[in-house]
Design a protein around this motif. Structure first.
Motif, PDB file in Angstrom:
ATOM      1  N   GLU A 138      36.664  53.149  24.308  1.00  0.00           N
ATOM      2  CA  GLU A 138      36.894  54.319  23.459  1.00  0.00           C
ATOM      3  C   GLU A 138      37.476  53.919  22.102  1.00  0.00           C
ATOM      4  O   GLU A 138      37.245  54.588  21.095  1.00  0.00           O
ATOM      5  CB  GLU A 138      37.801  55.346  24.154  1.00  0.00           C
ATOM      6  N   HIS A 139      38.206  52.804  22.062  1.00  0.00           N
ATOM      7  CA  HIS A 139      38.776  52.343  20.798  1.00  0.00           C
ATOM      8  C   HIS A 139      37.748  51.636  19.930  1.00  0.00           C
ATOM      9  O   HIS A 139      37.699  51.860  18.714  1.00  0.00           O
ATOM     10  CB  HIS A 139      39.962  51.412  21.079  1.00  0.00           C
ATOM     11  N   ILE A 140      36.909  50.795  20.522  1.00  0.00           N
ATOM     12  CA  ILE A 140      35.886  50.127  19.711  1.00  0.00           C
ATOM     13  C   ILE A 140      34.876  51.153  19.200  1.00  0.00           C
ATOM     14  O   ILE A 140      34.353  51.017  18.098  1.00  0.00           O
ATOM     15  CB  ILE A 140      35.179  48.998  20.493  1.00  0.00           C
ATOM     16  N   LYS A 141      34.641  52.206  19.961  1.00  0.00           N
ATOM     17  CA  LYS A 141      33.737  53.258  19.479  1.00  0.00           C
ATOM     18  C   LYS A 141      34.305  53.901  18.221  1.00  0.00           C
ATOM     19  O   LYS A 141      33.581  54.155  17.248  1.00  0.00           O
ATOM     20  CB  LYS A 141      33.525  54.313  20.563  1.00  0.00           C
ATOM     21  N   GLU A 142      35.608  54.174  18.221  1.00  0.00           N
ATOM     22  CA  GLU A 142      36.230  54.766  17.037  1.00  0.00           C
ATOM     23  C   GLU A 142      36.233  53.782  15.872  1.00  0.00           C
ATOM     24  O   GLU A 142      35.883  54.134  14.747  1.00  0.00           O
ATOM     25  CB  GLU A 142      37.655  55.212  17.338  1.00  0.00           C
TER      26      GLU A 142
END
Length: 203
Positions: free
Chosen positions: A185-189
């Motif tokens: 979810e962090h790399i997506k952001e």
């Protein structure tokens, strides 16, 4: 500090805290607040007590590390195991927990930049990885078994990436073969915030 004063969090609590940090954490460029210095996270298992320590997990200012924030700036601190992102106009700041290389000889430091962005990356071991682990597959397609997770930022250094991971146990640990890993979810952001040309500094 006594043992009674240490914060002990289970894995679920830490994942929730980490998600809150990455998904909703935006500070002005000059912010210098401490998030949780010396936060200790412990995972209990039936046979052993594994310990993961994220030290000095705190907000930073970009100015000691970059001359400017053109195209955005990413700072990866391999000691505190944290990634910092500043947008070009400095209105967006993000702080994410990361995995880092498992050993010093696999760790690379210095300046590079994002040269490619891939959603649903495929993966192949480097020649050195294959030599160390001949049993590894030659190619892994995109999907839940891919070690690069859901998104990857390719750096100008060959074989080095900032990417996601489906194995959330790796975050906060020395667990990679050289790359920097984030929760998916962090790399997506970060994927959406960064661009080809974003500056990257590993320290």
């Amino acid at each position: 500090m006594t043992k009674a004063r240490f914060k002990t969090l289970d894995r679920r609590a830490f994942l929730g805290a980490a998600t809150a940090l990455g998904a909703g954490f935006a500070l002005p460029a000059m912010a210098q607040s401490t998030i949780d210095a010396g936060m200790e996270v412990r995972e209990e298992t039936a046979n052993t007590n594994m310990r993961r320590n994220i030290s000095s997990f705190r907000a930073l200012d970009w100015q000691p590390y970059f001359d400017n924030t053109k195209n955005g700036a990413i700072l990866v601190d391999t000691i505190s195991r944290a990634l910092h992102f500043w947008s070009e106009d400095q209105t967006i700041y993000r702080l994410y927990p990361t995995s880092v290389p498992v050993s010093e000889d696999l760790t690379r430091r210095g300046r590079t930049e994002v040269i490619r962005k891939v959603e649903g990356p495929t993966w192949a071991p480097t020649p050195a990885m294959k030599q160390r682990n001949p049993e590894w597959p030659d190619f892994v397609p995109a999907g839940p078994d891919n070690p690069l997770g859901t998104h990857a930022l390719y750096l100008s250094w060959q074989y080095y990436r900032i990417h996601g991971t489906h194995d959330t146990r790796k975050i906060g640990r020395k667990s990679s073969n050289g790359c920097i890993g984030l929760y998916n979810e962090h790399i997506k952001e970060l994927f959406g915030l960064s661009m080809v040309g974003t500056q990257v500094l590993l320290i």
